[in-house]
Design an enzyme around this catalytic site. Structure first.
Site, mmCIF file in Angstrom:
data_model
loop_
_atom_site.group_PDB
_atom_site.id
_atom_site.type_symbol
_atom_site.label_atom_id
_atom_site.label_comp_id
_atom_site.label_asym_id
_atom_site.label_seq_id
_atom_site.Cartn_x
_atom_site.Cartn_y
_atom_site.Cartn_z
ATOM 1 N N HIS A 76 0.882 -1.331 0.015
ATOM 2 C CA HIS A 76 0.087 -0.132 0.047
ATOM 3 C C HIS A 76 0.797 1.370 0.035
ATOM 4 O O HIS A 76 1.998 1.371 0.398
ATOM 5 C CB HIS A 76 -1.064 0.032 1.149
ATOM 6 C CG HIS A 76 -0.099 -0.030 2.501
ATOM 7 N ND1 HIS A 76 0.310 1.200 3.094
ATOM 8 C CD2 HIS A 76 0.069 -1.036 3.424
ATOM 9 C CE1 HIS A 76 0.832 0.962 4.142
ATOM 10 N NE2 HIS A 76 0.645 -0.222 4.406
ATOM 11 N N GLU A 188 -2.469 -7.209 6.978
ATOM 12 C CA GLU A 188 -1.464 -7.170 7.772
ATOM 13 C C GLU A 188 -1.507 -7.973 9.133
ATOM 14 O O GLU A 188 -2.352 -8.684 9.358
ATOM 15 C CB GLU A 188 -1.220 -5.850 8.062
ATOM 16 C CG GLU A 188 -0.178 -5.198 8.979
ATOM 17 C CD GLU A 188 1.291 -5.571 8.188
ATOM 18 O OE1 GLU A 188 1.557 -6.838 7.782
ATOM 19 O OE2 GLU A 188 2.161 -4.640 7.716
#
Length: 327
Positions: A76, A188
């Protein structure tokens, strides 16, 4: 996402671009091959090389293309938690950073990567975008692989609504781009850090109407725990199971927008099967909005086996003998 027995049905990742070290290794190999060849005859006759002194090498391998997929791993863009965490690592525990969104700099990174995938033709090749269901990955995914700003009168639902989560962006169109699928398995590392806690799926659906969230079972985040940090080996195992599942998809060109620790721990596991030079390259930490191309290889016959370009030959059927016998 299935199970991973022992290890492992795949040689999952082969970097698709050579590093400088690989280029040097290739140069040395070519030099060795040249020096190992016997020069038989020179001008005026065409030069011929004897390969009698060349030894068989196991440094290369062949694999059926139909047993491979091209995957494009993307971390990201810069999030607000990255900014605060760089100043003070303890900031990652701040409740103010829950489900962190990307920064203005992060959106600039998105624009740069979007320009790259458009110019190199990758945007047109992607058949599926798999994305971690956190704000920063969702914003990155639609910004990079979406169809740009929506136009007036567009009937299709947008990938992202105007101004979603402090973006300051116009609505992003879902026309003429690959489908987007949110998957929890590529999230994550879970726990303790509020920036890694997701919002409700109900909220995401209002902000990202064209993203498919159907594989996520719970509206609220039941995976993230405030006092338990997911172990590194557990993250790596989750990543390997995710790639097992990815192989079962019918698409062959897949982008995955995910996170640094998830990528670090997963690639570190797979790099153990690689040459040290390749392993070192794979273990490098991803920068914000970095893209790396990999080849996912099925060694277990887990997935489908439908060739796309192969041709069976012998149509119509006929004599099939070695040339010396046929003569």
């Amino acid at each position: 996402f299935g199970s991973s027995q022992n290890r492992h049905p795949y040689i999952p990742f082969l970097p698709s671009e050579c590093s400088a070290l690989l280029a040097e290794s290739f140069r040395q190999t070519v030099q060795y091959m040249w020096e190992s060849c016997e020069l038989v005859q020179l001008h005026p006759e065409p030069m011929q090389l004897s390969l009698s002194k060349m030894e068989a090498s196991s440094s290369t391998a062949l694999y059926p293309q139909r047993r491979c997929k091209n995957i494009y791993l993307v971390r990201h863009a810069q999030g607000i938690h990255n900014v605060e965490g760089d100043k003070d690592h303890s900031a990652y525990k701040s409740p103010a950073l829950v489900d962190a969104h990307i920064t203005p700099l992060g959106w600039s990174q998105v624009d740069c990567l979007r320009d790259h995938v458009t110019k190199c033709g990758l945007a047109k090749k992607i058949e599926l975008v798999v994305v971690s269901p956190l704000m920063r990955t969702l914003q990155t995914a639609v910004g990079v692989f979406g169809s740009g700003n929506c136009t007036d009168g567009e009937s299709a639902p947008p990938l992202m609504v105007k101004g979603a989560e402090h973006s300051g962006r116009q609505a992003i169109s879902s026309l003429d781009c690959a489908p987007f699928l949110a998957v929890e398995a590529c999230r994550e590392r879970l726990g303790v850090h509020p920036c890694d806690k997701r919002s409700s799926i109900t909220r995401y659906r209002t902000l990202f109407p064209a993203i498919d969230f159907s594989l996520i079972e719970n509206d609220e985040d039941v995976l993230w725990e405030p006092d338990v940090r997911e172990a590194i080996d557990v993250v790596a195992a989750r990543g390997m199971k995710f790639l097992d599942w990815l192989w079962t998809r019918e698409e062959n060109e897949i982008a995955i927008v995910t996170h640094s620790s998830f990528l670090d721990f997963t690639l570190n596991m797979y790099s153990k099967e690689c040459h040290p030079t390749i392993a070192e390259d794979m273990r490098k930490r991803f920068a914000n909005c970095e893209l790396r191309s990999m080849v996912l290889v099925d060694r277990s016959n887990l997935g489908s086996d439908t060739p796309t370009c192969d041709f069976p030959g012998k149509i119509p059927a006929g004599l099939d003998l070695p040339s010396d016998v046929a003569d």
